[in-house]
Design an enzyme around this catalytic site. Sequence first.
Site, short mmCIF file in Angstrom:
data_model
loop_
_atom_site.label_atom_id
_atom_site.label_comp_id
_atom_site.label_asym_id
_atom_site.label_seq_id
_atom_site.Cartn_x
_atom_site.Cartn_y
_atom_site.Cartn_z
N GLY A 468 36.15 51.27 30.30
CA GLY A 468 35.99 52.07 31.50
C GLY A 468 36.75 51.52 32.67
O GLY A 468 36.68 52.05 33.78
N ALA A 511 43.96 43.06 32.65
CA ALA A 511 45.23 43.59 33.13
C ALA A 511 46.28 42.49 33.28
O ALA A 511 47.45 42.69 32.93
CB ALA A 511 45.03 44.30 34.47
N GLY A 688 42.90 39.12 38.64
CA GLY A 688 41.69 39.84 38.26
C GLY A 688 41.03 40.52 39.45
O GLY A 688 41.08 40.02 40.57
N GLU A 691 35.53 41.85 38.68
CA GLU A 691 34.28 41.19 39.04
C GLU A 691 34.26 40.68 40.47
O GLU A 691 33.19 40.35 41.01
CB GLU A 691 34.03 40.04 38.07
#
Length: 732
Positions: A468, A511, A688, A691
């Site tokens: 997702g 990614a 990143g 999170e």
Amino acid sequence: MTLDLKLDTPFEDHRADEMLQGVLGTEQDRPDGWLKVAGRAAYAAEAAPDGLLHGVLVRAPATGKVMLSNAAEVEAMPGVRKVMSHPKMVRNAAQGTANEAPVQGVDRADYVGQPVAMVVAETFETARHAAHALIVSVDCVDKPVAPDKVTPEKPDEKQMILGDPDIAFADADVLIDETYTTPAMVSAAMEPHAATADWDGNTLTLRGALQMLKFNKNELADSVGLSPEKVRLLAPYVGGGFGSKLGISADCVAAALASMELGQPVRVVQHRRQVFEVNTRRSETRQRIRLAASHDGRLSGLGHEALVSQLPEEDFSEPVIQGSHFAYAAANRKLGLEVARIHRPAAGSVRAPGESVGVTAFEIAIDELAVATGIDPVELRLMNIPDQDPESGKPFSSHRLESALKQGAEAFGWGSRPDQPRQHRDGEWWIGTGMAAAFRVNMVIEAEARIVLSESGATVQSDMTDIGTGSYAIFQQIAAELLGQPMNRVSVELGDTRFPPGSGSGGSFGAASTGTAVWLAAMEIRQQIADRLGCAEGDLTLQDGIATCGNTRTSLSDLLKSNKITGHGHVEPGDAFEKVRQATFGAHFAEVAVSDVTGEVRVRRMLGSFACGRILNPRTARSQCHGGMTWGIGMALTEELTHDRRDGHVVNRDLAGYHAPVNADVPDLEVLFVDERDDWAGPMQAKGIGELGICGAGAAIINAIHHATGARIRDLPATPDKVIVAMTKAGH
């Protein structure tokens, strides 16, 4: 051919800033989006091979030695094919990147709700009925107790003392010494854990709800006694994971064992209560935070000591202090983690493990320091930003916290905020604002990807998953940009272990890791095209299906001549992570209204400003931040996994009793990004993000509650009863 890259040095080529195709770094639709909203994306529980059997897990009602009192009678029921209590069945889900079988053997139960058997039948209804009929007797030997009632372990590698913190605390002009608690939480992904296994006598094929296929393949093979070459995993679509699907769980191993024994495909789907009990949870935490500062707000001492819980046979412990190692400068430091061994479901990675709860508590403490010193909370953080890693002395690969703080404060209108609490009231509602910084370690792990370029376009392949987060979109953009292809001529195939092993989805490294492998695969194709045209790759332009080198222009169709060009990319972390401290940063701002009558808290607006390298797709990046900020609302106000103190069983084991934020709880969320390039992060300078948006989000809300009411909440979540008590203690 394979283009390899080991991240040892900064990557100073900023080619991604100069691409002509104009798709990388822009908002693009998810290519899988319409499949999902139209119900055409097949998830793990939707596979229906011929001869499908159905398995239902049976769980333990208590802890101790397990006996199945009527297994033979249940197995003789019409339609039942097997009552299985196999020694290779797993007690706990695999942790993170375990890469090997988790704890096996179901002859004893370590926690209430642990899988101890499975009933396989010809229909799901028959299997469920038989599972309810199976009597599980337990010879209780372990009496569960609360984490703070046992003697905790103190792992050496989790302890750090620098300078003389005790003297710093004793001599401080201003000292904050408080304890904060956060409850256990669960991932509660929309898609339940599920597996459909099919053994054909030579190969075990399993379609599962899994995040990390290259590790999961080895975990499953090790669990059932096969070589990894005889296991194929499929997970093209995963309906959320948030850490709970990092490793294989009970459904995967049980389905595989049953299929291998019965010679037919077997599907096992956890129902929602099993999802809450059987898989990993976030540990509850107790955190003592000490901040020693001068009157002008300069930190001289920093202490962060935490207690977490875990089952006896598990190694993972919630890395609560992870962000505190590099968040702020302080010469004297004491950080430590203790682990209480208790009999509750295994603790594991959930939604930004470590910083999610650690930064939240720490940033509440920083706000308390701001109040105690009379310094604006933004200014206090700005003056304590470290020039280098406070403990190792390493330089930061990039550090844009200052930019995130200032950008967020200006956009939120922080400057108009009253200095003192309880200054703004609207009827029964006290209005206040709060903020917090965000910190998160940045990681890259080994990953591979393949691209096949043909006359019809390009195809990207990796066993990487999309839970997702937008993997399909990002990889499509990277390939389209570098190969000069329209987006509709680039297809992405993910979630199959027959493809090159990607990083998997976890740790916010997808990614940057697998995306870099896709980049390298495309660069390898570019090099092959340049070689055919007789020019340097740097002089090659690919746009709209045309290759240009100097004065030579040719269509890719003519160049390929019905053949294909394959590129293979491989990236792995190198010395970069030893040479520099890599991290991402951000700032959260929130406005809340608190009822003076009921203690109810409503979040009225929320803004986040984030520095996380190059933004590859603002739409998917913003979505990730929205999700993180929403989780912050849940952590601050509603989420709490409750365990019965008598036997440790989960009390609120469904979405009716576990209060995740819903639409009415979440206001419009504004997300801003700091323009950042981190050369140490690889050729795309991307880091990143998934999170980072969680870290500190809850603290901004708790701090806003204090500003609105003068009441300080240190025991999360801030439910109305706690808020009323805190306001009463504050004298209001």
